[in-house]
Design a protein around this motif. Structure first.
Motif, PDB file in Angstrom:
ATOM      1  N   LEU A 177       9.236  -0.533  -2.947  1.00 19.36           N
ATOM      2  CA  LEU A 177      10.150  -0.011  -3.966  1.00 19.36           C
ATOM      3  C   LEU A 177       9.808  -0.515  -5.358  1.00 19.36           C
ATOM      4  CD1 LEU A 177      13.515  -0.376  -2.014  1.00 19.36           C
ATOM      5  CD2 LEU A 177      12.075   1.647  -2.242  1.00 19.36           C
ATOM      6  N   LEU A 178       8.935  -1.495  -5.426  1.00 15.36           N
ATOM      7  CA  LEU A 178       8.582  -2.086  -6.705  1.00 15.36           C
ATOM      8  C   LEU A 178       7.940  -1.061  -7.633  1.00 15.36           C
ATOM      9  CD1 LEU A 178       8.603  -4.902  -8.086  1.00 15.36           C
ATOM     10  CD2 LEU A 178       6.288  -5.231  -7.224  1.00 15.36           C
ATOM     11  N   VAL A 185       0.840  -1.196   0.000  1.00 16.49           N
ATOM     12  CA  VAL A 185       0.000   0.000   0.000  1.00 16.49           C
ATOM     13  C   VAL A 185       0.881   1.253   0.000  1.00 16.49           C
ATOM     14  CG1 VAL A 185      -1.769   1.271   1.284  1.00 16.49           C
ATOM     15  CG2 VAL A 185      -1.860  -1.224   1.154  1.00 16.49           C
ATOM     16  N   PHE A 186       1.967   1.228   0.790  1.00 16.57           N
ATOM     17  CA  PHE A 186       2.912   2.344   0.744  1.00 16.57           C
ATOM     18  C   PHE A 186       3.499   2.496  -0.654  1.00 16.57           C
ATOM     19  CE2 PHE A 186       3.083   1.810   5.396  1.00 16.57           C
ATOM     20  CZ  PHE A 186       3.016   3.133   5.787  1.00 16.57           C
ATOM     21  N   GLY A 187       3.763   1.371  -1.313  1.00 12.24           N
ATOM     22  CA  GLY A 187       4.298   1.436  -2.663  1.00 12.24           C
ATOM     23  C   GLY A 187       3.332   2.080  -3.637  1.00 12.24           C
ATOM     24  N   LEU A 188       2.060   1.714  -3.544  1.00  9.01           N
ATOM     25  CA  LEU A 188       1.051   2.324  -4.415  1.00  9.01           C
ATOM     26  C   LEU A 188       0.886   3.804  -4.120  1.00  9.01           C
ATOM     27  CD1 LEU A 188      -1.622  -0.528  -4.374  1.00  9.01           C
ATOM     28  CD2 LEU A 188      -0.084   0.084  -6.245  1.00  9.01           C
ATOM     29  N   PHE A 189       0.916   4.155  -2.831  1.00 15.29           N
ATOM     30  CA  PHE A 189       0.830   5.576  -2.460  1.00 15.29           C
ATOM     31  C   PHE A 189       2.037   6.342  -2.993  1.00 15.29           C
ATOM     32  CE2 PHE A 189       2.601   8.667   0.570  1.00 15.29           C
ATOM     33  CZ  PHE A 189       1.655   9.670   0.449  1.00 15.29           C
ATOM     34  N   GLY A 190       3.241   5.766  -2.822  1.00 13.12           N
ATOM     35  CA  GLY A 190       4.443   6.435  -3.319  1.00 13.12           C
ATOM     36  C   GLY A 190       4.421   6.618  -4.819  1.00 13.12           C
ATOM     37  N   ASN A 191       3.913   5.618  -5.536  1.00  7.89           N
ATOM     38  CA  ASN A 191       3.825   5.734  -6.984  1.00  7.89           C
ATOM     39  C   ASN A 191       2.843   6.821  -7.392  1.00  7.89           C
ATOM     40  OD1 ASN A 191       2.127   4.634  -9.577  1.00  7.89           O
ATOM     41  ND2 ASN A 191       4.320   4.266  -9.810  1.00  7.89           N
ATOM     42  N   ALA A 192       1.688   6.864  -6.715  1.00  7.14           N
ATOM     43  CA  ALA A 192       0.666   7.859  -7.071  1.00  7.14           C
ATOM     44  C   ALA A 192       1.088   9.272  -6.693  1.00  7.14           C
ATOM     45  CB  ALA A 192      -0.658   7.503  -6.396  1.00  7.14           C
ATOM     46  N   PHE A 193       1.701   9.430  -5.502  1.00  6.60           N
ATOM     47  CA  PHE A 193       2.002  10.783  -5.014  1.00  6.60           C
ATOM     48  C   PHE A 193       3.378  11.272  -5.468  1.00  6.60           C
ATOM     49  CE2 PHE A 193       3.426  13.785  -1.675  1.00  6.60           C
ATOM     50  CZ  PHE A 193       2.443  14.749  -1.845  1.00  6.60           C
TER      51      PHE A 193
END
Length: 288
Positions: free
Chosen positions: A217-218, A123-131
């Motif tokens: 990180l993915l 979920v952190f990865g998806l948030f990092g990708n979006a933001f």
């Protein structure tokens, strides 16, 4: 008298049964760790060499080494730590020194930290990708990966720092106040130095968590194997490199084992340092 003897015998048997379960659990956990470590050593130690650590990957990781991977991992960790530590430790200081423990604000912040600590890394990865990657335009980069890891480290660093600051006896604060020291002076010159070992342990544990992270990180740091020139370049972390070699690269098992052995060795060193800090803190408390 006979009834009391039977009760005593039952208590002894119950205690021994509990001790057996505890020791069996310890042996089981140790055996699993030794099994994994032995498997990594058997599969990767032959491929491990100085050249493996100093060369960049070639042929999608089948040949060469992990030099650029280690540099990318170090840069991602550096961004994460430099971003997360000031925010987390400042939050801990605010919760301990300036906010009442039963206040609504304090309870809300602690609840938020507990929720963040339980959020899955994907979920952190998806948030990092979006933001970070899309909204801020950083793309797949070391900076995006580091900032995403910083969000993951916040609850760990803040919680350990708060525990360390609360462990400082109130007598220290009262003595500082009696000597005429301001809250800031007491915090800088007295409280933080006393709590420093716990802060260091929390930092090391957070680094260990970030070092082994893959899912976050993915979607943020990217897959590039080349040596990064800046923080805006894509960089592959060591854990992500192991995942890619083992899942997507035919014939990449041997370098994956060697890379995993390097990662586990780094984690062992970090945990040993954390244990030494904790042991030093314990001895310091006993002596004082």
């Amino acid at each position: 008298m006979h009834k009391m003897t039977n009760i005593h015998t039952q208590q002894i048997l119950r205690d021994r049964a509990v001790q057996f379960l505890i020791y069996a659990s310890v042996v089981l956990v140790s055996a699993v760790f030794i099994w994994i470590l032995t498997d990594l050593v058997r599969g990767g130690v032959a491929h491990l060499s100085w050249e493996f650590l100093m060369e960049s990957p070639r042929d999608t990781g089948r040949a060469g080494g992990i030099a650029s991977i280690l540099v990318s991992t170090l840069l991602i960790l550096l961004v994460a730590v430099l971003t997360a530590v000031p925010v987390a430790w400042t939050t801990a200081i605010l919760l301990v020194e300036f906010v009442a423990i039963d206040s609504v604000f304090g309870k809300t912040v602690r609840f938020s930290l507990h929720v963040l600590a339980g959020v899955p890394s994907i979920v952190f990865g998806l948030f990092g990708n979006a933001f970070f990657s899309i909204y801020l335009g950083l793309g797949f980069s070391i900076l995006s990966g580091g900032l995403t890891l910083a969000c993951m480290l916040l609850p760990i660093l803040a919680s350990t720092a708060e525990a360390g600051l609360r462990a400082v006896p109130c007598a220290y604060r009262m003595s500082a106040s009696a000597l005429g020291l301001t809250r800031t002076a007491a915090l800088v010159h007295l409280i933080l130095p006393v709590a420093a070992p716990v802060l260091a342990v929390g930092l090391l544990l957070g680094i260990g968590r970030a070092l082994a992270e893959t899912a976050a990180l993915l979607f943020t740091s990217g897959y590039s194997e080349r040596m990064p020139d800046s923080l805006l370049d894509s960089g592959r972390a060591l854990a992500l490199h192991i995942f890619d070699l083992s899942m997507n690269v035919p014939g990449g098992d041997t370098p994956a084992y060697a890379s995993a052995l390097v990662l586990v060795s780094l984690l062992l060193c970090i945990n040993v340092l954390a244990m030494k800090f904790a042991h030093g803190l314990h001895r310091r408390k006993i002596m004082t």
